[in-house]
Write an enzyme that holds these catalytic residues in place. Structure first.
Site, PDB file in Angstrom:
ATOM      1  CE  LYS A  22      26.194  33.530  47.510  1.00 20.70           C
ATOM      2  NZ  LYS A  22      26.692  34.403  48.580  1.00 20.70           N
ATOM      3  CG  ASN A  23      23.652  33.718  50.830  1.00 18.44           C
ATOM      4  OD1 ASN A  23      24.816  33.465  50.486  1.00 18.44           O
ATOM      5  ND2 ASN A  23      22.977  34.749  50.384  1.00 18.44           N
ATOM      6  CB  CYS A 117      32.487  43.578  49.246  1.00 18.04           C
ATOM      7  SG  CYS A 117      30.745  43.619  49.545  1.00 18.04           S
ATOM      8  NE  ARG A 122      28.277  42.716  52.820  1.00 18.72           N
ATOM      9  CZ  ARG A 122      28.228  41.551  52.167  1.00 18.72           C
ATOM     10  NH1 ARG A 122      28.977  41.360  51.102  1.00 18.72           N
ATOM     11  NH2 ARG A 122      27.474  40.570  52.616  1.00 18.72           N
ATOM     12  CG  ASP A 307      21.248  38.716  48.127  1.00 15.93           C
ATOM     13  OD1 ASP A 307      21.347  37.760  48.916  1.00 15.93           O
ATOM     14  OD2 ASP A 307      21.849  39.790  48.288  1.00 15.93           O
ATOM     15  NE  ARG A 399      32.851  35.014  45.778  1.00 15.60           N
ATOM     16  CZ  ARG A 399      33.625  35.610  46.673  1.00 15.60           C
ATOM     17  NH1 ARG A 399      34.487  36.542  46.291  1.00 15.60           N
ATOM     18  NH2 ARG A 399      33.540  35.314  47.960  1.00 15.60           N
TER      19      ARG A 399
END
Ligand code: EPZ
Length: 429
Positions: A22-23, A117, A122, A307, A399
């Protein structure tokens, strides 16, 4: 409203194929704004954040289509706008990663100020300071960020913190700048190496990604040619399933992983008593006994990844002894703790640390995911908890995890998705 229903107590055994990262993919999609021909990105995970980035790029004028289930085709030749819709930026913070490419391509960008968030405040001050160092003018007003840069000039930039996003945005903004840019204290994540490789395929001259000093020699233009790029495997998805295997005392083989991207987790799990064997693109984890408590210090890559902090907290809740987890990247990433306590965990948060006292068992409960990785932590806990766990907030998991329940079902987990679909009322005619 969708929910996951998990019945704990099943050892995970078998193989899981890891999806694209994803990142990495979100940034490669943003980077395609600098191409002047078609970009094909392969091994793209079907996750919500990718869908949102598709919409962001389409709103900027990029033609984005799926060639097949995991291949994106991005064509920017219709002309690019300098601003994306507020609601998309608000929905996904990673939208800010279009700023660097748009500055380079158009000399300006306007975005809705991305909010903080659930994992903490952030800001994007390091991104904006980097742009200013390159000669851009930044105005923040009415909740928007306007960045204008008729001419970008190379600069020496030292990041206060090795911010992943700031490193990526500054790198993108320096590519066509006049002269050389050096980013010091740069983030060293593998995803940044991918972007360097991608931009260099387009004719950029970037060196040093993966180290704390990145040098970008400004070039006068990029090559007008189509490029194809394959996304690397998702190290955080892989780490999540390693921890799911660990908590269930399982024997799991991950396919299509890059073991060196997981070295900090592998070392930590071996220290706790797991048996881990790695090969070219495979990793096998076996846990035959109760894990021992271990201390975890989250640090920027190659340190232990933030994460995976919520997920390892779930595993250590059942370990033998007391573990101390220290979160040094985000301001408040312990919102999952209250939910784990509801399942019987014994965790006390003190500032940036969580003291996790191992308990003999967790019990299933109704829990709510407050964010993506906290949700993953609750799934991991539910796989080992006695009885049934009902997890609300599945949209967060969607997500960042492609087909999570299918992948877990295939290795023995009793997990299924349920939804409060409106009851079809019989039309009486
Ligand atoms: C990326 O976020 C990842 N997201 C995050 O993954 C990951 O946790 C994070 O890097 C750290 O590895 C994506 O790549 C889309 P940072 P990013 O800039 O770039 C502070 C997930 O679950 N900071 O390295 O936003 C910031 O507040 C997500 O997949 C500033 O103060 O992370 C944070 O405390 C979550 N000013 C710390 O630095 C800035 O200008 C690290 O942020 C920028 C960041």
């Amino acid at each position: 409203m969708e929910r996951l229903r998990v019945i704990g107590g099943h050892r995970l055994t078998g193989q899981i194929r890891i999806s694209g990262a994803k990142n990495a993919v979100l940034k490669l999609m943003a980077a395609s704004l600098l191409a002047s021909d078609v970009t094909i990105i392969q091994n793209v995970p079907r996750i919500r954040d990718v869908e949102i980035m598709v919409k962001v790029l389409q709103s900027l004028g990029v033609e984005v289509t799926w060639d097949d289930r995991s291949t994106l085709r991005l064509d920017p030749r219709q002309g690019i706008h300098y601003s994306a819709p507020d609601e998309l930026v608000r929905e996904m913070r990673a939208s800010v990663q279009v700023m660097g490419p748009l500055l380079t391509r158009l000399g300006r960008v306007k975005l809705f100020q991305p909010g903080g968030c659930v994992i903490g405040q952030r800001p994007i001050d390091l991104h904006l300071k980097g742009f200013q160092a390159l000669g851009a003018e930044v105005v923040e007003e009415h909740g928007y960020v306007y960045v204008q840069a008729p001419k970008l000039r190379g600069a020496e930039i030292h990041l206060d913190f090795p911010s992943v996003g700031a490193t990526e945005n500054i790198m993108a903004a320096a590519i066509l700048a006049e002269g050389t840019t050096v980013i010091r204290n740069a983030a060293k994540e593998p995803e940044i190496i991918e972007e360097q490789n991608f931009y260099n395929r387009l004719g950029a001259r970037i060196r040093g990604a993966g180290t704390d000093m990145i040098r970008i020699e400004g070039v006068s233009r990029l090559q007008p040619k189509p490029i194809e790029y394959t996304v690397i495997p998702d190290r955080i998805e892989a780490g999540t399933y390693m921890l799911a295997a660990a908590i269930t005392g399982g024997d799991l083989e991950l396919e299509e992983v890059i073991p060196e991207h997981l070295e900090s987790l592998t070392a930590k799990l071996r220290e706790a008593g797991a048996e881990i064997v790695t090969a070219e693109e495979r990793l096998r984890i076996r846990v035959g006994r109760r894990l021992s408590a271990v201390d975890v210090t989250v640090l920027p890559y190659p340190g232990f990844p933030t994460d995976l902090q919520p997920q390892i907290a779930a595993v250590l809740s059942l370990a033998d002894g007391t573990s101390v987890l220290t979160e040094n990247v985000f301001g408040s990433r312990f919102r999952y703790v209250d939910e784990l306590i509801r399942m019987g965990a014994n965790i006390r948060v003190e500032g940036r640390s969580a003291i996790v006292k191992g308990v003999p068992r967790l019990t299933g409960a109704s829990v709510i995911a407050p964010d993506l990785r906290a949700g993953a932590s609750l799934v991991v806990a539910g796989l080992a908890a006695e009885g049934e766990t009902i997890l609300e907030g599945v949209a967060y998991l969607d997500r960042g995890y492609e087909a999570m329940e299918q992948k877990l079902q295939a290795v023995g987990a009793d997990i299924r998705r349920e939804s409060d679909a409106p009851v079809e009322t019989e039309m009486v005619v």
